[in-house]
Design an enzyme around this catalytic site. Structure first.
Site: not given
Ligand code: 1PR
Length: 580
Positions: A277, A435
C-alpha cells in the site's frame, strides 16, 4: 499517448506453413498469401547481441525489454517487414486480442515477412499470443484466421465445469521432446495468463515440445528447428523464465546433453502475493504504509503516516524471497490523479527493471478532468501504468460505481473504465479490488443483498452478516454487497477479484473465510484472498476451506514476521501446490 508502431485495418490474411518444405511437417495446404510482395532474407549486420522485437504496441512489453537487457542483449524494434527479414533472432511477444494482432500483421506486410523468416528456419521465439497466432485460427471473437503455420484451432478454456478462466498463475509443464530452450524448466513452475489455448493433436504432434494441464492438456510450447513459441511468459517466470530466454538468445548457454526428467504432473499452483500500500507521507516521500482496518496513521501525537519502507526496495526483496506477484496500491489514488503522481509511475518503471514476476497496480483508475479542464480517459491512465511496467491494473471505487449503474439499468454501456480497459487489454489485465465491511444481521432476509451465516456470532449474538462494499479507501459505504458487486464486475469484464476485508485488515487473525466463500461462489474468475494473514496456518486455512486462487498479505511481510519462504514451505507440507 505513445503511438503504437503499427496501426490496424480490417483486412485479414494469413500465410501457409513455410516450414513444410524444410521439415515436411505440414504440407496439406498451398500457400495462401494475399500479398504479391515477396521478400528475400538477409542476416542482419547488427551485432550479435541484438534482439529484434516485434512489438505492435498493444500492451506491456516493457518487462520483456527489461528481461532482454538484463540478460545483456540490446533491443531493436521492428519498424517494417525488412527488419524482420534481417533479424538475427526475432522475439514476438503477442499481446492483446488475436484478431487485432492479425490485422496489424496483415496490414503492414508483417505476416508475410514473418512467414518467410520462419520458412528459412531463422531463430524465432513467440510468446503467449505469439504462439497462438502461428495456428490456423482462433475462436477469440471469431473464428479468425491465424498465420496458419501449425495445424489446429485455438479455443477458449471450458469454464462449464467450474474451471476458473482466465488461466492465471504458475503451472509446471510436461516436456514431450528434447527440451531445447526449455532446458532447466523441468519440474519448475512458469507463469501463464490466458483464456485461449491450442490443443495437441495428431496433426500438430511434431510441433509440440511441451504440454500443460489446466482443465485439459493444452500446448504450452512448440519447437521445430530454430522456431520456438511458448504459451507462458518467460519474462514473468522469475529465474526459470529468464533461463528460457537465455537459452533462446544464447544457445551456447544451454548444455549439450539433452537429457531431462519429467517431474510429476502439476496443478495450478496457489499464489502468494505481497502487497504494498503506497502513498505520500506528510514529508512528501512515497512510502509503503500499512493500516489497521484501513487506518494508516500512527496513534501518536504527530499522527504521522506509518512508514514501512521504500516501495522499489521492498518489491525487489519480495521478488527474491519468492513472491509470486507483487501488487502496488496507490491508496490515495481516489483523490489524487495518478498521472500527476509521477513517482508512482517511476516506482513501476524501476521495479520492472529487475523484478520478473507479474506486477499489479491500483488506485485512481477512472476518468479524470484536471484543474485546467483537460479530460483524461481512464484508458489513458491504464495505458500509462501498462507502459510503465504493470501487467494488470486494479480498479476499486470506479468498479463499484460501474456495477451499481449496471445493476440499476441492466445495460452495459461499454463506457466504464472496467469495460474499456478490459476490451482493449483483455480481461486478464483487469483486477477489481473490493473493500467490503461486515455488517451483522439478526436474520438472513434483513437486507436485499446476499447474506452469510457467520462462523462466529457478532457482538450482539447476530448469526448473519452481509458485506457492504465501500469506495474511497473504505471511507464511504455503498448500497451494494460484495456478492452482487463480484457478479456484476465479472460480467463487465473483470478477469480477477482482489478481495480485501476492512474488518480483518492488519489484524493478523486470519482471512475472512465466510466472505471469501461467498464471493468465490459468485464468480468463475480467480479470487485473491486478502486481509488478515498473521501466521503461516492462515494461508493453508484459506486454501483448504475456499477455492481462492491466491492469498495476499502485507503487514506480516513488511514487519518481517513471517518470511514468504516459510509460507510456501508450510503450504507444501500441507499438500498444497506452490511455486518454490
Ligand atoms: O478506489 O480505485 O482508487 O483504489 C484504491 C485502492 O487502494 C483499492 O484497491 C483499496 O483497496 C486500496 N486502499 C485504499 N485505502 C486503503 C487503506 O488501507 N487505507 N488499502 C487501501 C487497502 C488492503 C490491502 C492490504 C490487505 C492485506 N489495503 O491492500 O494490503 O488488507 O493487509 P494485511 O496482510 O496486513 O492484513 P481506487
Amino acid at each position: 499517448m505513445e503511438a503504437p508502431p503499427f496501426s490496424s485495418s480490417s483486412q485479414l490474411q494469413h500465410c501457409a506453413h513455410p516450414l513444410s518444405r524444410i521439415h515436411g511437417a505440414w504440407n496439406r495446404r498451398k500457400p495462401n498469401l494475399q500479398s504479391k510482395k515477396h521478400f528475400s532474407i538477409r542476416a542482419s549486420s547488427a551485432g550479435d547481441s541484438t534482439v529484434t522485437l516485434l512489438d505492435y504496441g498493444a500492451g506491456n512489453v516493457r518487462s520483456l525489454r527489461n528481461a532482454i537487457r538484463y540478460l545483456g542483449f540490446d533491443v531493436k524494434d521492428v519498424q517494417n517487414p525488412k527488419d524482420i527479414l534481417n533479424a538475427n533472432r526475432l522475439l514476438f511477444p503477442g499481446v492483446g486480442a488475436f484478431a487485432a494482432a492479425m490485422e496489424v500483421l496483415n496490414q503492414n506486410g508483417l505476416a508475410e515477412a514473418l512467414c518467410t523468416y520462419i520458412e528459412n528456419d531463422r531463430p524465432f521465439l513467440g510468446i503467449c499470443l505469439g504462439l497462438q497466432l502461428l495456428f490456423e485460427s482462433s475462436d477469440e471473437n471469431g473464428p479468425v484466421k491465424g498465420l496458419g503455420l501449425i495445424p489446429g484451432a485455438v479455443g477458449r478454456f471450458d469454464s462449464a465445469n467450474g474451471l476458473q478462466v482466465p488461466h492465471i498463475g504458475w503451472n509446471a509443464v510436461q516436456i514431450s521432446k528434447d527440451p531445447g530452450i526449455l532446458e532447466g524448466t523441468e519440474g519448475h513452475h512458469v507463469y501463464f495468463v490466458h483464456s485461449y489455448r491450442a490443443i495437441p493433436s495428431e496433426a500438430n504432434k511434431n510441433w509440440v515440445s511441451s504440454t500443460c494441464n489446466y482443465g485439459d492438456h493444452f500446448i504450452s510450447s512448440i519447437a521445430m528447428g530454430n522456431v520456438h513459441a511458448v504459451q507462458f511468459h518467460p519474462e514473468k517466470s522469475g529465474e526459470v523464465g529468464l533461463s528460457v530466454l537465455k537459452n533462446f538468445l544464447d544457445p551456447s548457454h544451454s548444455s549439450k546433453t539433452k537429457k531431462w526428467v519429467n517431474k510429476k504432473s502439476s496443478k495450478l499452483a496457489k499464489r502468494v502475493i505481497a502487497c504494498l500500500d503506497v502513498r505520500t507521507n506528510d514529508k512528501g516521500d512515497l512510502v509503503v504504509t500499512k493500516g489497521d482496518q484501513y487506518d494508516v496513521r500512527e496513534h501518536t501525537e504527530e499522527n504521522e503516516v506509518r512508514n514501512l519502507g521504500k516501495p522499489v526496495d521492498l518489491a525487489r526483496q519480495y521478488y527474491k524471497d519468492g513472491a509470486d506477484e507483487v501488487s502496488f496500491l496507490n491508496i490515495t489514488g481516489f483523490r489524487d490523479f495518478p498521472l500527476g503522481d509521477l513517482p508512482m509511475l517511476q516506482v513501476l518503471r524501476l521495479t520492472s527493471e529487475n523484478v520478473f514476476v507479474p506486477l499489479t497496480v491500483g488506485g485512481g483508475i477512472r476518468d479524470f478532468t484536471d484543474a485546467n479542464g483537460r479530460y483524461y480517459p481512464s484508458l489513458e491512465v491504464a495505458a500509462e501504468y501498462f507502459r510503465s511496467g504493470a501487467d494488470k491494473v486494479s480498479i476499486g471505487s470506479d468498479a463499484v460505481f460501474a456495477a451499481e449503474a449496471y445493476l440499476r439499468t441492466g445495460v452495459k454501456t461499454g463506457k466504464s473504465s472496467l469495460e474499456q480497459i478490459s476490451r482493449v487489454y483483455g480481461n486478464q489485465a483487469v483486477v477489481v479490488s473490493i473493500d467490503p465491511r461486515r455488517v451483522y444481521l439478526k436474520g438472513p432476509d434483513d437486507v436485499k443483498f446476499k447474506t452469510v451465516k457467520v462462523s462466529a456470532p457478532g457482538p450482539n449474538g447476530e448469526e448473519y452478516a452481509w458485506y457492504q462494499c465501500t469506495v474511497s479507501g473504505g471511507r464511504e459505504g455503498r448500497e451494494i454487497g460484495a456478492y452482487e458487486l463480484a457478479k456484476s464486475v465479472e460480467e463487465l469484464g473483470a478477469g480477477e477479484i482482489l478481495l480485501n476485508c476492512i474488518d480483518c485488515d492488519g489484524q493478523g487473525k486470519g482471512f475472512d473465510i465466510d466472505l471469501i466463500k461467498l464471493v468465490s461462489e459468485a464468480v468463475t474468475i480467480p479470487v485473491i484472498a486478502s486481509s488478515g494473514a498473521g501466521i503461516v496456518e492462515h494461508f493453508s486455512d484459506v486454501f483448504q476451506k475456499t477455492s481462492a486462487s491466491a492469498a495476499l498479505a502485507a503487514g506480516i511481510f513488511h514487519r518481517k514476521e513471517v518470511p514468504i519462504k516459510c509460507v510456501k514451505e508450510h503450504l507444501l507440507e500441507e499438500g498444497i501446490e506452490v511455486r518454490l
